[in-house]
Design a protein around this motif. Structure first.
Motif: not given
Length: 285
Positions: A91-112
């Motif tokens: 893709s490009n820088v925007a799509i590549g970088m932003l797609s991995i920023f689902t990780y805060p959501i995943l972290t919020a569920f996984l940390e507890p």
């Protein structure tokens, strides 16, 4: 004093995010097979971090009981980097970088679940705000185009990164951040070393400077600063604060690759920055 310390902590994690965000433009710029790029990145970064640990007299010894967790975190980090760079190439820088920023959501569920911490509803709301920002930044989904594949690679990369961060969080009280990062780099180097002889790695002779920059600035310095922030913030907080990284990455892409963001990119970036500001105020209070 407390206010000054908090400001310093926020400054350090933002500096870490700026350094790490250079991976987007560098990942797009370096023209070699992805496993080769990551292999050289890990090798060079491991050398730099080892030299730093020796210079600062930082111990690199680890207890036998912690080896499995540290090796697993290294494998996850390697998987995160490889799938992330495939997302960039597709893709490009925007799509590549932003797609991995689902990780805060995943972290919020996984940390507890993993760290047995109390689930905070505000973290979920902020993570959803970040997700809304990403929605504006990602183009229309089409299963036949490379952008959709890039997002799929990015989300899997995010999952690997979230779990790696949570495992690393359990070790930061016992070991220096440079030590943890060095072992992860060693694991990645060992795993990818055979591929440097199988795949075409001849491009390193003409691209050693961006690869060294990726290893030193992005990895050895940026990721070590980020790991050190785990001592000062929860993983979910660090993840949400780290959501400013795509903004830095997109700006770098504009300057060096002439990838101009659209209006939806600007809207998405504003939403992400809003989540970062809110969490910054919450952590201070």
């Amino acid at each position: 004093m407390q206010q000054k310390t908090h400001f310093t902590n926020l400054l350090e994690i933002n500096l870490a995010m700026f350094f790490i965000s250079t991976s987007g433009a560098l990942g797009r710029y370096i023209d070699m097979p992805v496993p080769v790029i990551i292999g050289f990145r890990a090798l060079f970064a491991a050398f730099f971090l080892y030299a730093y640990c020796r210079w600062k007299n930082i111990s690199i010894s680890i207890a036998p009981k912690d080896r499995t967790g540290i090796v697993l975190s290294g494998i996850l980090m390697g998987a995160h980097w490889i799938t992330y760079f495939y997302a960039l190439k597709l893709s490009n820088v925007a799509i590549g970088m932003l797609s991995i920023f689902t990780y805060p959501i995943l972290t919020a569920f996984l940390e507890p679940l993993i760290l047995k911490t109390r689930f905070q509803k505000m973290h979920l709301l902020l993570a959803l705000l970040v997700l809304l920002g990403i929605y504006f930044l990602v183009p229309d989904f089409d299963l036949d185009n490379s952008y959709t594949k890039a997002v799929c690679f990015g989300v899997f990369s995010a999952l690997c990164y979230a779990i790696r961060n949570l495992i690393t969080k359990t070790k930061v009280k016992s070991y220096h951040g440079s030590t943890l990062m060095w072992y992860q780099l060693v694991v990645i180097s060992i795993g990818l070393l055979p591929l440097l002889f199988v795949l075409d790695s001849s491009g390193i002779s003409g691209q050693w400077l961006p690869v060294v920059t990726l290893a030193l600035l992005t990895t050895a310095i940026g990721h070590t600063l980020y790991v050190l922030s785990f001592k000062k913030f929860s993983i979910t907080t660090a993840s949400i604060l780290g959501s400013v990284q795509p903004i830095y990455g997109i700006l770098i892409g504009v300057v060096f690759l002439n990838e101009i963001p659209s209006l939806s990119t600007i809207i998405g970036g504003a939403l992400i920055l809003t989540a970062v500001v809110i969490e910054s105020v919450r952590t201070y209070k």
